[in-house]
Design a protein around this motif. Sequence first.
Motif, PDB file in Angstrom:
ATOM      1  N   ALA A 255      22.570 -25.240 -15.777  1.00 52.28           N
ATOM      2  CA  ALA A 255      22.779 -24.092 -16.672  1.00 52.28           C
ATOM      3  C   ALA A 255      22.572 -24.492 -18.125  1.00 52.28           C
ATOM      4  CB  ALA A 255      24.183 -23.533 -16.473  1.00 52.28           C
ATOM      5  N   ALA A 256      23.053 -25.688 -18.493  1.00 52.63           N
ATOM      6  CA  ALA A 256      22.879 -26.166 -19.866  1.00 52.63           C
ATOM      7  C   ALA A 256      21.405 -26.362 -20.197  1.00 52.63           C
ATOM      8  CB  ALA A 256      23.647 -27.462 -20.076  1.00 52.63           C
ATOM      9  N   GLN A 257      20.667 -26.974 -19.279  1.00 54.25           N
ATOM     10  CA  GLN A 257      19.244 -27.204 -19.510  1.00 54.25           C
ATOM     11  C   GLN A 257      18.490 -25.897 -19.664  1.00 54.25           C
ATOM     12  OE1 GLN A 257      17.511 -30.550 -19.524  1.00 54.25           O
ATOM     13  NE2 GLN A 257      16.319 -29.066 -20.707  1.00 54.25           N
ATOM     14  N   GLU A 258      18.801 -24.921 -18.822  1.00 56.51           N
ATOM     15  CA  GLU A 258      18.111 -23.629 -18.889  1.00 56.51           C
ATOM     16  C   GLU A 258      18.434 -22.900 -20.189  1.00 56.51           C
ATOM     17  OE1 GLU A 258      19.140 -21.506 -15.377  1.00 56.51           O
ATOM     18  OE2 GLU A 258      17.908 -22.761 -14.055  1.00 56.51           O
ATOM     19  N   LEU A 259      19.673 -23.025 -20.654  1.00 56.85           N
ATOM     20  CA  LEU A 259      20.067 -22.364 -21.899  1.00 56.85           C
ATOM     21  C   LEU A 259      19.308 -22.951 -23.083  1.00 56.85           C
ATOM     22  CD1 LEU A 259      22.089 -20.121 -22.670  1.00 56.85           C
ATOM     23  CD2 LEU A 259      23.718 -21.904 -23.251  1.00 56.85           C
ATOM     24  N   VAL A 260      19.217 -24.277 -23.139  1.00 57.91           N
ATOM     25  CA  VAL A 260      18.499 -24.939 -24.232  1.00 57.91           C
ATOM     26  C   VAL A 260      16.999 -24.656 -24.141  1.00 57.91           C
ATOM     27  CG1 VAL A 260      17.897 -27.180 -25.233  1.00 57.91           C
ATOM     28  CG2 VAL A 260      20.240 -26.736 -24.481  1.00 57.91           C
ATOM     29  N   ASP A 261      16.453 -24.687 -22.927  1.00 56.49           N
ATOM     30  CA  ASP A 261      15.020 -24.412 -22.751  1.00 56.49           C
ATOM     31  C   ASP A 261      14.679 -22.987 -23.178  1.00 56.49           C
ATOM     32  OD1 ASP A 261      14.633 -26.952 -21.795  1.00 56.49           O
ATOM     33  OD2 ASP A 261      14.535 -26.379 -19.682  1.00 56.49           O
ATOM     34  N   ALA A 262      15.545 -22.037 -22.843  1.00 50.06           N
ATOM     35  CA  ALA A 262      15.301 -20.643 -23.221  1.00 50.06           C
ATOM     36  C   ALA A 262      15.315 -20.491 -24.744  1.00 50.06           C
ATOM     37  CB  ALA A 262      16.355 -19.738 -22.591  1.00 50.06           C
ATOM     38  N   ALA A 263      16.245 -21.189 -25.407  1.00 48.52           N
ATOM     39  CA  ALA A 263      16.309 -21.128 -26.871  1.00 48.52           C
ATOM     40  C   ALA A 263      15.065 -21.759 -27.490  1.00 48.52           C
ATOM     41  CB  ALA A 263      17.563 -21.834 -27.368  1.00 48.52           C
TER      42      ALA A 263
END
Length: 401
Positions: A255-263
């Motif tokens: 979830a953390a990786q996806e949040l940073v990637d989306a940003a």
Amino acid sequence: MAVWDDLVGQERLSGQLGAAARDADAIVTAAVTGTAPPEASKMTHAWLFTGPPGSGRATAARAFAAALQCVSPDRALGGSPGCGFCDGCHTALVGTHADVSTVAAVGTQILADDMRDTVRKSFTSPANGRWQVILVEDAERLNEKSANAVLKAVEEPAPRTVWLLCAPSLEDVLPTIRSRCRHVGLLTPSVDAVADMLVRREGIEPEAAAVAARATQGHIERARRLATDPRARERRAAVLKLPLRVEDIGGCLKAAQELVDAASEESKQLAEEVDTKETEELKAALGAVQGGRMPRGTAGVMKDLEDKQKRRRTRAQRDSLDLALTELTGFYRDVLALQLGSRVALANVEVRDSLERMARGGTPEATLRRIDAIAACREALERNVAPLLAVEAMTMALRAG
């Protein structure tokens, strides 16, 4: 449509700025005609607009700048400055007026180099004979050197120069600067006022406007974007699913990786078009020859532009992450409201099932710890901690409760 129509839920402020604009108009008229200026003027040379994020402080400052530059003939017949239709109002509102200079943080700070030309311009006379207006949208991001440059200009301004500074609060601006400014405080607009604005100005259906206004809790720009941009709605929906995805360590890290990637992807999309246009315009100005070869001695200028664009991308990524963290905070705020039996209106009614599930499965104390974890993540990002590390620490804390 008067310039004050863009100030959502700020009727008192509109009256205050309108009165100052009328006195400012009288000052210019007196200077042109050689008559005596008004004795007790509500106009001053420096203003500080403060208010919570989304309250519209930069919009209010720009509306005031437009009113100062208003050239409507109705003024001579007793009309108030700020008609919204004349050339002075229009160019000031869209950012093309020769006597309205805007400074905003490219990265996390406004550097002295970013302020140098603007400060120099503030000491010159206005080109069209009215006011020289300097609008600083992110005064809280002035660093020590740029703040000192602004202080000197505010201390000894040119006769018809006006500084309009915008910041979240008085404490975000140096005491020496704020003591020389007239303070204008904005309030968070009501949900109803924002919804009404979306219906009137953006043509949004009333139900959709109410959902966007309630979800953003009165944040004008976020509400506008949520109501008009499908991608913003998709990204928000993904963020609101995160609390249910952190049930194990693997889920936290993913979830953390996806949040940073989306940003990162969002900031890249926002910056790509602007960066390309800036680069091509600078190359043309420097006389790039056919084939893209640059003249000798221009490498330093291109490097400066690349550094500026890199700072802007970094800020865009952090702003995107900060928005996601704000939405997460709103989610847990709704959970806490349900746990405590509060009558406060829920912001995220479209995910009520998830909110009730989280409320049943935890305690108010655990929810408060999760809100604290989100706040700690935001503080870590402000201290330039690597985004992935900060967000991973947050998702692990959300899991622990």
